[in-house]
Design a protein around this motif. Structure first.
Motif, short mmCIF file in Angstrom:
data_model
loop_
_atom_site.label_atom_id
_atom_site.label_comp_id
_atom_site.label_asym_id
_atom_site.label_seq_id
_atom_site.Cartn_x
_atom_site.Cartn_y
_atom_site.Cartn_z
N LEU A 60 0.83 -1.19 0.00
CA LEU A 60 0.00 0.00 0.00
C LEU A 60 0.87 1.25 0.00
O LEU A 60 0.57 2.23 -0.70
CB LEU A 60 -0.93 -0.01 1.22
N ASN A 61 1.96 1.23 0.76
CA ASN A 61 2.81 2.41 0.86
C ASN A 61 3.70 2.59 -0.36
O ASN A 61 4.04 3.71 -0.73
CB ASN A 61 3.65 2.33 2.13
N VAL A 113 -4.41 -0.45 -5.57
CA VAL A 113 -5.30 0.64 -5.98
C VAL A 113 -5.58 1.57 -4.80
O VAL A 113 -5.55 2.79 -4.93
CB VAL A 113 -6.62 0.07 -6.56
N ALA A 114 -5.86 0.98 -3.64
CA ALA A 114 -6.09 1.79 -2.44
C ALA A 114 -4.83 2.61 -2.11
O ALA A 114 -4.94 3.75 -1.65
CB ALA A 114 -6.46 0.91 -1.27
N GLY A 115 -3.65 2.03 -2.36
CA GLY A 115 -2.41 2.74 -2.10
C GLY A 115 -2.27 3.99 -2.93
O GLY A 115 -1.78 5.02 -2.44
N LEU A 116 -2.69 3.94 -4.18
CA LEU A 116 -2.67 5.15 -5.02
C LEU A 116 -3.56 6.22 -4.39
O LEU A 116 -3.20 7.40 -4.35
CB LEU A 116 -3.15 4.82 -6.43
N GLY A 414 8.01 15.17 -0.13
CA GLY A 414 8.00 14.76 1.27
C GLY A 414 7.10 13.57 1.51
O GLY A 414 7.46 12.62 2.22
N VAL A 415 5.89 13.60 0.92
CA VAL A 415 4.95 12.49 1.09
C VAL A 415 5.51 11.21 0.48
O VAL A 415 5.34 10.12 1.03
CB VAL A 415 3.58 12.84 0.47
N ALA A 416 6.19 11.33 -0.67
CA ALA A 416 6.79 10.16 -1.30
C ALA A 416 7.84 9.53 -0.39
O ALA A 416 7.90 8.30 -0.23
CB ALA A 416 7.41 10.54 -2.64
N VAL A 417 8.67 10.37 0.24
CA VAL A 417 9.67 9.86 1.19
C VAL A 417 8.97 9.21 2.38
O VAL A 417 9.40 8.17 2.88
CB VAL A 417 10.60 11.01 1.65
N ASN A 418 7.89 9.83 2.83
CA ASN A 418 7.11 9.29 3.94
C ASN A 418 6.62 7.88 3.64
O ASN A 418 6.75 6.96 4.44
CB ASN A 418 5.92 10.23 4.22
#
Length: 499
Positions: A60-61, A113-116, A414-418
């Motif tokens: 998911l991440n 899909v939920a991860g997107l 930042g969110v991508a690194v998270n």
């Protein structure tokens, strides 16, 4: 009295918009919380291995990382509101696939899909809340998405406990599938909310932006002041009275990667370092290991029955939500930095206690009641301190520091690194603790928390009470001090040279 109510109407409307927008974070939080318990039943029915559990938990991440990078540009093109609606649709599709879940492959597809959708939601909910709020209330409103994540996680834990009593083939599928209903409702409901006035200005829709600002401000004077500041930040003359204007491609979000990565100014470089660092440390300090694998931790500590395991995880959810509620009211009072120091200090102590107690359990050949109690206390205290500071501040800080032209795509990094850090922890925790013991894993997280505190001290300036349009000045202060020092040096050396 009527005047007072009228003056507060704008703030209440902005708060309502933030609350509705933050509802998408409840869906994400629910998906995280419910998977923690659902894994117990999925493993029992489908017979999946530890590696497959790690992949199911962490994929998911990985997909959220992709979603967050795509969401930044998407939000610049179609707007904040439609991007949030798109995230809800992705959650809807993912929930249906997971609820159907006849085999491991379909489960993985639904999780992807939920991860997107997670990537879209994590980026846009705090950005939208920050862009419609005033500087004085931005910390409170921008932290609502994190609070909603906590509420969603708690709901997931409660649903685990209630539906865990159903037949095996039905229980966990209902756990994962019922999120489809609120996702559909939010996908439609979010369209009734106003668009971000800052995005409207960037697109040149000045009249529409002014109309929204009047709705979300407490007076026409406040709306006018905010309107002027936003126009100035977007490179538009403050006195411009046109209803629509045409801006440069750079102002509307194109070509920002060059300004962010290739040739950033001193202030933008500091912003990027701060955003990447705080997002990295949010998950490198171990919260995902606790939230996703709490049932394993408690089982190792000595809790054996399924009902007690699920009840113990509900306690984590209650602790998380309670502390997030407290944090939302202090973000704009005592500031981001002070909350971070309090938070990480408590995390270092509690993680050390947890590492010690689990090490004692691991080395003992009989049940140690005191170690079990200490493990439970350490876990709850860690979750409490994490959610008093690091959890809400990460999302407030990462969404507020970038200038308007760079905000969506800068925050997306930042969110991508998270999500990458989250995925790394969730997909490797079982393997790590089998290599270095579970106590050793939490000592490792304690050490990482020490590094986090040092990073926050040196790289994160205070942003409490600052308007979004002031952030470049806040992060560029060192440049100004150096310039002043250089000028002073020049002034003192010139007379000496003349002499």
């Amino acid at each position: 009295m009527n005047q007072g109510r009228r003056q507060r109407k704008g703030s209440r409307y902005a708060t309502l918009c933030s609350v509705v927008t933050s509802m998408i974070s409840i869906i994400f939080g629910y998906d995280t919380g419910v998977m923690s318990g659902a894994l117990i039943f999925i493993r029992e029915e489908l017979g999946i291995s530890d590696t497959q559990q790690e992949l199911l938990a962490g994929i998911l991440n990985v997909c959220a990382l992709v979603g967050s990078l795509v969401a930044g540009r998407t939000a610049d093109i179609i707007g904040r509101r439609y991007t949030i609606s798109l995230a809800s649709i992705l959650f809807l599709v993912g929930s249906v696939l997971m609820g159907y879940g006849p085999n491991y492959a379909i489960l993985m597809a639904g999780r992807c899909v939920a991860g997107l959708g997670v990537g879209f939601a994590l980026l846009m909910a705090p950005i939208y809340s920050g862009e419609i709020s005033s500087a004085e209330a931005r910390g409170f409103l921008s932290s609502l998405p994190e609070l909603c994540i906590g509420i969603g996680i708690l709901l997931g834990y409660i649903i685990n406990y209630l539906l865990g009593k159903l037949p095996l083939k039905l229980g966990w599928r209902l756990m994962l599938g019922i999120a489809a209903a609120p996702s559909l409702a939010l996908a439609v409901g979010i369209l009734a909310m106003p668009e971000s006035p800052r995005w409207l200005v960037v697109k040149g829709h000045l009249a529409k932006a002014k109309k929204v600002l009047v709705k979300i401000s407490d007076s026409e004077e406040e709306a006018e002041l905010r309107f002027r500041e936003i126009k100035s930040a977007a490179g538009i003359d403050e006195n411009c009275t046109e209803e629509t204007v045409k801006l440069s491609r750079n102002s509307s979000g194109e070509g920002v990667w060059k300004e962010l990565i290739l040739r950033p100014s001193y202030a933008v470089r500091r912003m990027l370092i701060a955003a990447v660092g705080i997002h990295f440390f949010e998950h490198a300090t171990g919260i995902e290991a606790v939230m996703l694998y709490s049932h394993r931790i408690f089982k190792i500590a000595g809790v054996t029955s399924k009902d007690k395991l699920l009840l113990a995880t509900i306690g984590i959810g209650v602790t998380k939500v309670s502390c997030l509620i407290v944090a939302t009211f202090f973000l704009d009072k005592i500031g981001r930095r002070r909350l971070l120091f309090i938070s990480t200090g408590g995390m270092i102590v509690s993680l050390s206690l947890l590492g010690f107690s689990l090490t004692m359990v691991d080395k003992s050949h009989e049940k140690l009641t005191w170690a079990l109690v200490l493990s439970l206390v350490g876990t709850y205290v860690y979750v409490a301190f994490f959610n008093l500071g690091l959890a809400p501040v990460t999302w407030v800080y990462g969404s507020e520091i970038f200038p308007l032209r760079l905000r969506a795509q800068g925050a997306s990094i930042g969110v991508a690194v998270n999500r990458l850090t989250n995925a790394a922890i969730s997909m490797s925790f079982i393997s790590i603790y089998k290599k270095i013991t579970i106590g050793g894993a939490f000592f490792l997280f304690a050490g990482t928390s020490i590094l986090a505190m040092l990073f926050f001290f040196f790289f994160l300036p205070e942003t409490k009470g600052k308007a979004l349009e002031e952030m470049e000045m806040v992060f560029g202060q060192k440049t100004e001090r150096n310039a002043a020092a250089a000028a002073a040096t020049t002034e003192t050396t010139e007379p000496e040279q003349n002499a």
